[in-house]
Structures are given as structure tokens and as C-alpha cells.
Design a protein around this motif. Structure first.
Motif, mmCIF file in Angstrom:
data_model
loop_
_atom_site.group_PDB
_atom_site.id
_atom_site.type_symbol
_atom_site.label_atom_id
_atom_site.label_comp_id
_atom_site.label_asym_id
_atom_site.label_seq_id
_atom_site.Cartn_x
_atom_site.Cartn_y
_atom_site.Cartn_z
ATOM 1 N N GLU A 299 0.781 -1.208 0.193
ATOM 2 C CA GLU A 299 -0.047 0.042 0.112
ATOM 3 C C GLU A 299 0.882 1.252 0.007
ATOM 4 N N LYS A 300 2.141 1.158 0.451
ATOM 5 C CA LYS A 300 2.880 2.413 0.629
ATOM 6 C C LYS A 300 3.852 2.783 -0.433
ATOM 7 N N TYR A 301 4.236 1.678 -1.325
ATOM 8 C CA TYR A 301 5.024 1.917 -2.449
ATOM 9 C C TYR A 301 4.637 1.598 -3.796
ATOM 10 N N LYS A 302 4.903 2.316 -4.721
ATOM 11 C CA LYS A 302 4.674 1.906 -6.082
ATOM 12 C C LYS A 302 5.817 0.986 -6.816
ATOM 13 N N CYS A 303 5.799 0.546 -7.886
ATOM 14 C CA CYS A 303 6.788 -0.251 -8.474
ATOM 15 C C CYS A 303 7.266 0.408 -9.780
ATOM 16 N N TYR A 304 8.366 0.679 -10.053
ATOM 17 C CA TYR A 304 8.611 1.373 -11.529
ATOM 18 C C TYR A 304 9.633 0.382 -12.268
ATOM 19 N N ALA A 305 9.528 -0.799 -11.993
ATOM 20 C CA ALA A 305 10.181 -1.682 -12.992
ATOM 21 C C ALA A 305 9.245 -1.645 -14.505
ATOM 22 N N GLY A 306 10.017 -1.802 -15.282
ATOM 23 C CA GLY A 306 9.853 -1.368 -16.719
ATOM 24 C C GLY A 306 9.856 0.140 -17.050
ATOM 25 N N TYR A 307 9.946 0.849 -16.068
ATOM 26 C CA TYR A 307 10.035 2.371 -16.578
ATOM 27 C C TYR A 307 11.443 2.737 -16.191
ATOM 28 N N TYR A 308 12.128 2.096 -15.385
ATOM 29 C CA TYR A 308 13.538 2.506 -15.026
ATOM 30 C C TYR A 308 14.522 1.257 -15.268
ATOM 31 N N TYR A 309 13.823 0.182 -15.111
ATOM 32 C CA TYR A 309 14.683 -1.287 -14.718
ATOM 33 C C TYR A 309 14.062 -2.257 -15.473
ATOM 34 N N MET A 310 15.020 -3.079 -15.898
ATOM 35 C CA MET A 310 14.552 -4.348 -16.731
ATOM 36 C C MET A 310 15.790 -5.570 -16.494
ATOM 37 N N VAL A 311 15.284 -6.770 -16.478
ATOM 38 C CA VAL A 311 16.033 -7.845 -16.474
ATOM 39 C C VAL A 311 16.219 -8.532 -17.594
ATOM 40 N N ILE A 312 17.383 -9.211 -17.757
ATOM 41 C CA ILE A 312 17.624 -10.042 -19.036
ATOM 42 C C ILE A 312 17.995 -11.211 -18.423
ATOM 43 N N ASP A 313 17.712 -12.620 -19.003
ATOM 44 C CA ASP A 313 17.717 -13.779 -18.535
ATOM 45 C C ASP A 313 18.873 -14.347 -19.512
ATOM 46 N N PRO A 314 19.519 -15.560 -19.037
ATOM 47 C CA PRO A 314 20.491 -16.261 -19.898
ATOM 48 C C PRO A 314 20.080 -16.722 -21.216
ATOM 49 N N ALA A 315 18.834 -16.670 -21.542
ATOM 50 C CA ALA A 315 18.207 -17.135 -22.906
ATOM 51 C C ALA A 315 17.927 -15.990 -23.575
ATOM 52 N N LEU A 316 18.036 -14.625 -22.917
ATOM 53 C CA LEU A 316 17.997 -13.312 -23.687
ATOM 54 C C LEU A 316 16.480 -13.068 -23.631
ATOM 55 N N ASP A 317 15.794 -13.770 -22.785
ATOM 56 C CA ASP A 317 14.161 -13.168 -22.702
ATOM 57 C C ASP A 317 14.389 -11.815 -21.656
#
Length: 398
Positions: A299-317
């Protein structure tokens, strides 16, 4: 803002610049572009500020609270060196500032130093996460690569506890032998890079010994960090309007906190805040909320993943965050900027901006989320109060 708050802000800014001075202008420009995407929905002209890259899932440890070694079995194949170099080039050209290389066990990847060296050519700040088992063997190539930060997992000052949890005999001994090797190469090269960081995963098993841990190791490394235990990275696929509990270790697990531990936890940490003032920050104070009252955290915090942050896995997904709660496009079939501007990530951004996600975490990106919620949301969108709801602000809006 009080005088004390001003002093804290200045100290924080100074420490931030001192630690992350590499490519700050680059980072600021990308951060600004990400912010304009968030605020106004503009088409991205630069890539993500922060990228977490699982360079492999293979691991030489078998931790009970992590299952990347299981993910390794599910991969058809991991990226080639040629593919890795292509991704680094794309990240560099997209303006990515902070590149975190993780796994699995990163040091098992033979071309890791080459990846780091290539990333440094573009001015990126690069950190590597490792369990330290192979550190002595890899020390010279890591230092020579220009690595900025080396984060080593160590969860206890007692070798029998840490080594058993990771299922690697004499792991603690290997860690400190590796640190000595890194220091020797640094001296030989006349450099203080990389910064050596010990990271403790705080659990029921070790939280009462945090003070002992700090006293024992703080003079051997450049920095100590802590974060609360999560379960493995393969969280259930994100589902709208369903609470996604990323902390579902078995109740009988020795690492799992219970509600009855809350008062003792609070006492331990209040003592830590007094003795080790660098621990007294909003991110670490929220560990208690994350462990004992997750709904409040959401309830206190929002998520900004996809705006400032992204993850790449070993299969390049590609994914929004380290918990792989949703999947974007593959970098085998698309360029980084095509993914960053794509329809799937647009849909995710709309979802998290409207706070329709219900996942909760307290990993590295959670610290960014906390800062952005407090500064971006509360100070820009709602400058009057922490939640933007006062009679004065409502009157001004009307």
C-alpha cells in the motif's frame, strides 16, 4: 526540512556520488528520459537506467531459499559470447547506466571479464554478484576488467552456518581467500576498484548476530549491505488482483520469520540503528514491514520496473524485474530498444502506474521504488503531504 534532514540529505548525496560517480551524466540523462516516459508517456529515446542481467542460471551452490539451479535445467541453451557482446553494445548505445551481472553463479561464466570490459567502454557502472567460491581463481581478470563493484554473499560470521546453507564446503574460507587475492591485484595495479561489498541475507537464523557480523568484517571490506530473505526468483506468474506472495518458504524452514519474532526483531534493529547509524535508512527500516506485514508494504510503495529497470535472463528473454513476474520480448528476435518501446512493456507500464500489480518485494529494485515513491510521487505529484491528501491540497485542486 529540518537542519538534521538537510545534513542527512547532503551526506547521502555525497556518499552516492562517491560510490557511483562512474557515468553519472550518462545516468542522469537516461534517468530523465525514463522519468518523462513515466510522467507523460513519451516514446523512449533511451533505454532503461538500470539493467539486471542473469548471465547464467548454472550455480555451484544449492541454497534452500533459491532455485536458480533448477532454472538452469529448464533452459534449452544459454547465450553465446557473440550474443552477449551484442547485448552489451545495445545497452551501451541505449544509455544504460547501471549494469548488475548476476546468476546463478556469475564466475562460472568464462567470458564474464570480457562482458565487463566491453560494458566499461560505454561508461556503464558495473557490479558483479557472486558467492565467492571461485573468487581467488578469478581475481586478476575481474580487477583487470575495470569492474566497479563486487558483491559477495555471506550470511553469517560462523562458517559452519553459511557453508551449510550454501552446501559448499569451506565456502567462507574461499571467500576471504578470494578477497585477499583481489586486494593483492588491486595493489599491484594501483587501483581501489572494484569496491568489495559483503551482503548478508537477513533471516531468522542470523538476524540476532548482525552486530557481531559487522564488527568482525567491516574492516576487511569496503562496504556491508543487508537485505531480507526472499524465496527463489521463480515467483508465480503475475496475476492481476491477486496477492502475489514472494515469501512463501515453508513455515518449518529455519530461515522463516514468524509473527512471534516481531518484538525481538524490532529490539535488535533499534539497537543496530543506534550503534551503526548507516543502517538507519528508510529502506532497511521497511524490512520489518516486508517481513511481518507485506500488505502494508504494498500500500505504501509503487513499482517502477519497466520504467527505469529491466531484467535479461540467460536465454535473452526480458522481464520487468528479478522475480520474473511477467515476460516481455526476446532479445534473440528483437533489439533492446524495440523491446523497450514495445507493446508488451507498454501494457506493463500502464498496469504498474495504475498500481494494479499486487506483488511485493524488498530486493535491490525495491530501494529504487522506495526512493521514487517518496520523491517522484509525493514531491512532484503530491507536494503537500506524504499522501497528497489534505484539505489545503484538495482546495487547490478544486
Amino acid at each position: 526540512m529540518t537542519k538534521l534532514e538537510h545534513i542527512k540529505a547532503i551526506k547521502y548525496f555525497y556518499s552516492f556520488v562517491k560510490e557511483y560517480h562512474t557515468g553519472l551524466i550518462r545516468g542522469a540523462l537516461t534517468f530523465l528520459d525514463n522519468t518523462l516516459v513515466y510522467l507523460y508517456g513519451k516514446k523512449p529515446s533511451r533505454g532503461p537506467t538500470f539493467v539486471g542481467w542473469n548471465v547464467l542460471f548454472n550455480c555451484n551452490a544449492v541454497c534452500s531459499f533459491c532455485d536458480t539451479h533448477e532454472l538452469h535445467k529448464q533452459l534449452d541453451r544459454e547465450m553465446s559470447n557473440e550474443e552477449a557482446m551484442s547485448i552489451v553494445k545495445q545497452l551501451g548505445e541505449a544509455g544504460t547506466w547501471h549494469l548488475s551481472l548476476t546468476g546463478g553463479e556469475t564466475l562460472l561464466r568464462k567470458d564474464l571479464p570480457e562482458i565487463i570490459t566491453e560494458a566499461k567502454k560505454y561508461g556503464m557502472f558495473v557490479n558483479v554478484n557472486t558467492n565467492g567460491a571461485l573468487l581467488a581463481k578469478k581475481a586478476k581478470r575481474l580487477v583487470d576488467s575495470g569492474l566497479d563493484s563486487l558483491i559477495i554473499s555471506l550470511d553469517s560470521d560462523k562458517p559452519e552456518i553459511h557453508d551449510t546453507a550454501r552446501e559448499i564446503p569451506k565456502l567462507t574460507e574461499s571467500i576471504f581467500r578470494g578477497i585477499e587475492a583481489v586486494r593483492a591485484v588491486q595493489k599491484e595495479n594501483g587501483t581501489n576498484k572494484p569496491e568489495i561489498v559483503l551482503r548478508m541475507i537477513v533471516s531468522k537464523q542470523n538476524y540476532e548476530a548482525i552486530d557481531t557480523y559487522i564488527e568482525k568484517f567491516q574492516h576487511l571490506v569496503d562496504k556491508i549491505t543487508i537485505q531480507p530473505i526472499h524465496d527463489g526468483v521463480t515467483a508465480p506468474k503475475f496475476k492481476k488482483n491477486e496477492k502475489l506472495n514472494l515469501f512463501h518458504i515453508k513455515e518449518t524452514d529455519i530461515y522463516q520469520f514468524e509473527q512471534k519474532d516481531k518484538s525481538n526483531y524490532r529490539k535488535i534493529f533499534n539497537d543496530l540503528y543506534t550503534k551503526h547509524t548507516w543502517l538507519d535508512n528508510s529502506f532497511i527500516r521497511e524490512f520489518e514491514t516486508f517481513i511481518f506485514d507485506k500488505d502494508t508494504m504494498w500500500e505504501k510503495y509503487k513499482c517502477y520496473a519497466g520504467y527505469y529497470y529491466m531484467v535479461i535472463d540467460p536465454a535473452l528473454d526480458t522481464f520487468p524485474c528479478t522475480f520474473f513476474v511477467d515476460k516481455f520480448e526476446s532479445l534473440r528476435d528483437n533489439t533492446l530498444m524495440d523491446v523497450w518501446r514495445g507493446e508488451k512493456i507498454k501494457a506493463w507500464r500502464k498496469l504498474v502506474k495504475n498500481k494494479e500489480n499486487t506483488c511485493t518485494c524488498a530486493c535491490g529494485i525495491a530501494e529504487v521504488n522506495a526512493v521514487l515513491t517518496n520523491k517522484l510521487e509525493n514531491k512532484i505529484f503530491h507536494p503537500f503531504t506524504a499522501n497528497g491528501k489534505t484539505e489545503e491540497s484538495e482546495a487547490l485542486i478544486k
